[in-house]
Design a protein around this motif. Sequence first.
Motif, PDB file in Angstrom:
ATOM      1  N   ILE A 186       0.852  -1.188   0.000  1.00  0.00           N
ATOM      2  CA  ILE A 186       0.000   0.000   0.000  1.00  0.00           C
ATOM      3  C   ILE A 186       0.887   1.237   0.000  1.00  0.00           C
ATOM      4  CG2 ILE A 186      -1.759   1.284   1.250  1.00  0.00           C
ATOM      5  CD1 ILE A 186      -2.676  -1.396   2.443  1.00  0.00           C
ATOM      6  N   GLU A 187       0.675   2.069  -0.988  1.00  0.00           N
ATOM      7  CA  GLU A 187       1.413   3.325  -1.091  1.00  0.00           C
ATOM      8  C   GLU A 187       0.493   4.455  -0.642  1.00  0.00           C
ATOM      9  OE1 GLU A 187       3.105   6.048  -4.712  1.00  0.00           O
ATOM     10  OE2 GLU A 187       3.527   3.892  -4.787  1.00  0.00           O
ATOM     11  N   LYS A 188       0.952   5.252   0.314  1.00  0.00           N
ATOM     12  CA  LYS A 188       0.112   6.309   0.865  1.00  0.00           C
ATOM     13  C   LYS A 188      -0.009   7.452  -0.138  1.00  0.00           C
ATOM     14  CE  LYS A 188      -0.908   8.903   5.038  1.00  0.00           C
ATOM     15  NZ  LYS A 188      -0.531   9.227   6.432  1.00  0.00           N
ATOM     16  N   THR A 189      -1.189   7.645  -0.656  1.00  0.00           N
ATOM     17  CA  THR A 189      -1.440   8.682  -1.652  1.00  0.00           C
ATOM     18  C   THR A 189      -2.688   9.496  -1.321  1.00  0.00           C
ATOM     19  OG1 THR A 189      -2.691   7.073  -2.971  1.00  0.00           O
ATOM     20  CG2 THR A 189      -0.359   7.380  -3.536  1.00  0.00           C
ATOM     21  N   TRP A 190      -3.361   9.162  -0.215  1.00  0.00           N
ATOM     22  CA  TRP A 190      -4.672   9.735   0.091  1.00  0.00           C
ATOM     23  C   TRP A 190      -4.517  10.986   0.959  1.00  0.00           C
ATOM     24  CZ3 TRP A 190      -9.150   9.586  -2.057  1.00  0.00           C
ATOM     25  CH2 TRP A 190     -10.338   9.847  -1.365  1.00  0.00           C
ATOM     26  N   TYR A 191      -4.350  12.134   0.307  1.00  0.00           N
ATOM     27  CA  TYR A 191      -4.228  13.419   0.981  1.00  0.00           C
ATOM     28  C   TYR A 191      -5.373  14.297   0.475  1.00  0.00           C
ATOM     29  CZ  TYR A 191       0.420  11.616   1.966  1.00  0.00           C
ATOM     30  OH  TYR A 191       1.470  10.827   2.384  1.00  0.00           O
ATOM     31  N   VAL A 192      -6.432  14.367   1.264  1.00  0.00           N
ATOM     32  CA  VAL A 192      -7.693  14.934   0.771  1.00  0.00           C
ATOM     33  C   VAL A 192      -8.339  15.804   1.846  1.00  0.00           C
ATOM     34  CG1 VAL A 192      -8.213  13.102  -0.887  1.00  0.00           C
ATOM     35  CG2 VAL A 192      -8.815  12.805   1.510  1.00  0.00           C
ATOM     36  N   ALA A 193      -9.391  16.519   1.436  1.00  0.00           N
ATOM     37  CA  ALA A 193     -10.103  17.390   2.367  1.00  0.00           C
ATOM     38  C   ALA A 193     -11.130  16.637   3.200  1.00  0.00           C
ATOM     39  CB  ALA A 193     -10.793  18.516   1.600  1.00  0.00           C
ATOM     40  N   GLY A 194     -11.701  15.569   2.646  1.00  0.00           N
ATOM     41  CA  GLY A 194     -12.734  14.813   3.344  1.00  0.00           C
ATOM     42  C   GLY A 194     -12.516  13.324   3.215  1.00  0.00           C
ATOM     43  N   MET A 195     -13.268  12.551   3.988  1.00  0.00           N
ATOM     44  CA  MET A 195     -13.105  11.099   4.022  1.00  0.00           C
ATOM     45  C   MET A 195     -11.649  10.712   4.304  1.00  0.00           C
ATOM     46  SD  MET A 195     -15.888   9.318   3.678  1.00  0.00           S
ATOM     47  CE  MET A 195     -17.615   9.462   3.172  1.00  0.00           C
ATOM     48  N   LYS A 196     -10.994  11.503   5.139  1.00  0.00           N
ATOM     49  CA  LYS A 196      -9.582  11.261   5.429  1.00  0.00           C
ATOM     50  C   LYS A 196      -9.353   9.905   6.082  1.00  0.00           C
ATOM     51  CE  LYS A 196      -8.226  16.121   5.963  1.00  0.00           C
ATOM     52  NZ  LYS A 196      -7.553  17.098   6.852  1.00  0.00           N
ATOM     53  N   SER A 197     -10.285   9.492   6.943  1.00  0.00           N
ATOM     54  CA  SER A 197     -10.073   8.265   7.709  1.00  0.00           C
ATOM     55  C   SER A 197     -10.282   7.000   6.896  1.00  0.00           C
ATOM     56  CB  SER A 197     -11.006   8.242   8.928  1.00  0.00           C
ATOM     57  OG  SER A 197     -12.358   8.154   8.525  1.00  0.00           O
ATOM     58  N   THR A 198     -10.733   7.138   5.644  1.00  0.00           N
ATOM     59  CA  THR A 198     -10.966   5.944   4.837  1.00  0.00           C
ATOM     60  C   THR A 198      -9.668   5.309   4.355  1.00  0.00           C
ATOM     61  OG1 THR A 198     -11.161   7.183   2.757  1.00  0.00           O
ATOM     62  CG2 THR A 198     -13.182   6.832   4.042  1.00  0.00           C
ATOM     63  N   GLY A 199      -8.554   6.026   4.463  1.00  0.00           N
ATOM     64  CA  GLY A 199      -7.271   5.454   4.040  1.00  0.00           C
ATOM     65  C   GLY A 199      -7.317   4.924   2.626  1.00  0.00           C
ATOM     66  N   CYS A 202      -3.213   3.741  -2.450  1.00  0.00           N
ATOM     67  CA  CYS A 202      -2.951   3.024  -3.696  1.00  0.00           C
ATOM     68  C   CYS A 202      -2.439   1.612  -3.420  1.00  0.00           C
ATOM     69  CB  CYS A 202      -1.918   3.806  -4.511  1.00  0.00           C
ATOM     70  SG  CYS A 202      -1.438   3.036  -6.060  1.00  0.00           S
ATOM     71  N   ILE A 203      -3.047   0.632  -4.076  1.00  0.00           N
ATOM     72  CA  ILE A 203      -2.568  -0.745  -4.018  1.00  0.00           C
ATOM     73  C   ILE A 203      -1.575  -0.953  -5.153  1.00  0.00           C
ATOM     74  CG2 ILE A 203      -3.232  -3.159  -4.402  1.00  0.00           C
ATOM     75  CD1 ILE A 203      -5.849  -2.553  -2.998  1.00  0.00           C
ATOM     76  N   VAL A 204      -0.417  -1.498  -4.836  1.00  0.00           N
ATOM     77  CA  VAL A 204       0.630  -1.722  -5.831  1.00  0.00           C
ATOM     78  C   VAL A 204       0.954  -3.208  -5.911  1.00  0.00           C
ATOM     79  CG1 VAL A 204       2.976  -1.151  -6.579  1.00  0.00           C
ATOM     80  CG2 VAL A 204       1.603   0.553  -5.341  1.00  0.00           C
ATOM     81  N   VAL A 205       0.822  -3.773  -7.103  1.00  0.00           N
ATOM     82  CA  VAL A 205       1.158  -5.180  -7.350  1.00  0.00           C
ATOM     83  C   VAL A 205       2.277  -5.212  -8.386  1.00  0.00           C
ATOM     84  CG1 VAL A 205       0.330  -7.360  -8.335  1.00  0.00           C
ATOM     85  CG2 VAL A 205      -1.138  -6.045  -6.794  1.00  0.00           C
ATOM     86  N   GLU A 206       3.304  -5.992  -8.110  1.00  0.00           N
ATOM     87  CA  GLU A 206       4.458  -6.068  -9.011  1.00  0.00           C
ATOM     88  C   GLU A 206       4.725  -7.516  -9.396  1.00  0.00           C
ATOM     89  OE1 GLU A 206       7.377  -4.152  -6.577  1.00  0.00           O
ATOM     90  OE2 GLU A 206       6.797  -2.130  -7.214  1.00  0.00           O
ATOM     91  N   ASP A 207       4.333  -7.859 -10.615  1.00  0.00           N
ATOM     92  CA  ASP A 207       4.605  -9.168 -11.208  1.00  0.00           C
ATOM     93  C   ASP A 207       4.197 -10.319 -10.283  1.00  0.00           C
ATOM     94  OD1 ASP A 207       5.467 -10.907 -13.203  1.00  0.00           O
ATOM     95  OD2 ASP A 207       7.498 -11.055 -12.372  1.00  0.00           O
ATOM     96  N   VAL A 208       2.924 -10.350  -9.961  1.00  0.00           N
ATOM     97  CA  VAL A 208       2.361 -11.368  -9.071  1.00  0.00           C
ATOM     98  C   VAL A 208       1.543 -12.358  -9.895  1.00  0.00           C
ATOM     99  CG1 VAL A 208       0.607 -11.737  -7.288  1.00  0.00           C
ATOM    100  CG2 VAL A 208       2.373  -9.999  -6.968  1.00  0.00           C
ATOM    101  N   PHE A 209       1.654 -13.631  -9.576  1.00  0.00           N
ATOM    102  CA  PHE A 209       0.855 -14.656 -10.240  1.00  0.00           C
ATOM    103  C   PHE A 209      -0.533 -14.717  -9.608  1.00  0.00           C
ATOM    104  CE2 PHE A 209      -0.678 -19.103 -10.365  1.00  0.00           C
ATOM    105  CZ  PHE A 209      -0.856 -19.223 -11.743  1.00  0.00           C
ATOM    106  N   VAL A 210      -1.563 -14.639 -10.457  1.00  0.00           N
ATOM    107  CA  VAL A 210      -2.952 -14.796 -10.024  1.00  0.00           C
ATOM    108  C   VAL A 210      -3.537 -15.985 -10.776  1.00  0.00           C
ATOM    109  CG1 VAL A 210      -5.228 -13.748  -9.859  1.00  0.00           C
ATOM    110  CG2 VAL A 210      -3.189 -12.323  -9.624  1.00  0.00           C
TER     111      VAL A 210
END
Length: 402
Positions: A186-199, A202-210
């Motif tokens: 999880i990369e912290k990118t949520w810098y906003v005026a509202g809904m701050k506590s929702t966290g 950004c989800i980051v996936v790097e070459d993962v097998f699904v």
Amino acid sequence: MTTLQTSDRATETPTKNELVQRARDLGPLLADNAAKGESDGRVAQESIDALTEAGLFKLAVPKRYGGYETNMRTLMEVTAAIGEADGGTAWVATILNGTAWLTGLFSQRAQDDVFGSDPDARVCGVITPSSQATKVDGGYRVSGRWFFASGSSHATWAVVAIPVTNAEGETVDGGMALVPATDYRIEKTWYVAGMKSTGSNCIVVEDVFVPDHRVMSVSQAIQGTYATEYTDETMYRSSFVPFLTLNMVGPQLGMGRAALRMVTEKASKKSIAYTHFDTQADSVAFQLAIAKAATKLDTAMLHAYRGADDVDNAAADGAYLDYTTRARVRADTGKAVETVVEAINDLLFASGAGSFAENNALQRIWRDSSTGARHAHVIPDIGYEVYGKALLGVDNTVTDLV
């Protein structure tokens, strides 16, 4: 993975009223933790633990795994009750329950991966495609970044959108993939005026097998064809897009009610500056403003509940909502959210500038509601255009998500 039999997993489902009451009982705790959630950028763990203990993350988990497997209306009313205490906490509860429902649409094998060893697993999700996927033997190699994953800091799995590709690398469909938290960061990118506590970071996936069994077609889901083998489970017959969009209305209804309560409770004690009114309640203008705001909140509720009942009734009948009704539900969703925002604005005008003091919960409600209302799934004009085209028989060139 060893899984329990269905009979071992089944649990008695509390009634809708019981679940709503559980949410209301947690109200003081959730409200007390609201400021901490904002400052931390995530819902306070004490609140998450309390919601877990009350079973309020089980609303859309199949009974086969000890969940409550309720319906759209119950989910909406419970998250509205949570929203009366704190909008950010309600939003996280809404998203994590909604994505649990998404997980219930996958194959049993995929559901077992998520809930089989951990019936309290929590799933976040983003279904906006922003990734690459390469077809390999038995599945896909996936890399991508998904904004904005509400509740991701409290989740153990994520549903993310991927392109479904063939062996030649051509995209042949859109898909949803289930990925465990151990396979993403999880990369912290949520810098906003509202809904701050929702966290909503950004989800980051790097070459993962699904593996293949953890991928489901979006195009088929939009038409009501799901991967689950349990076609007798009513909740998981719900219409795809209407369920996901209406799911976001509950917190708004709760925040609107909270704002109305706060303003009316102070009306008999608070004067109107630069007027001869000793209390706001004495002013006819204030009385009219309160009545109009309350009526707008009722309007929002009626649109939202109509849509929820349509989704639930069709699922109970084993039917999939027709296109025009699905389009109308998108419009209902936008109308409900738009009307709540208008009502809260009206209430803050009536209440006065003191509503924006940092220690006044009204300003947080205003910020949270306004931010949540801008989510792409609930933007009113998109819903209205989709519905208008459906009524006129005009081709929908706006969105596939109907």
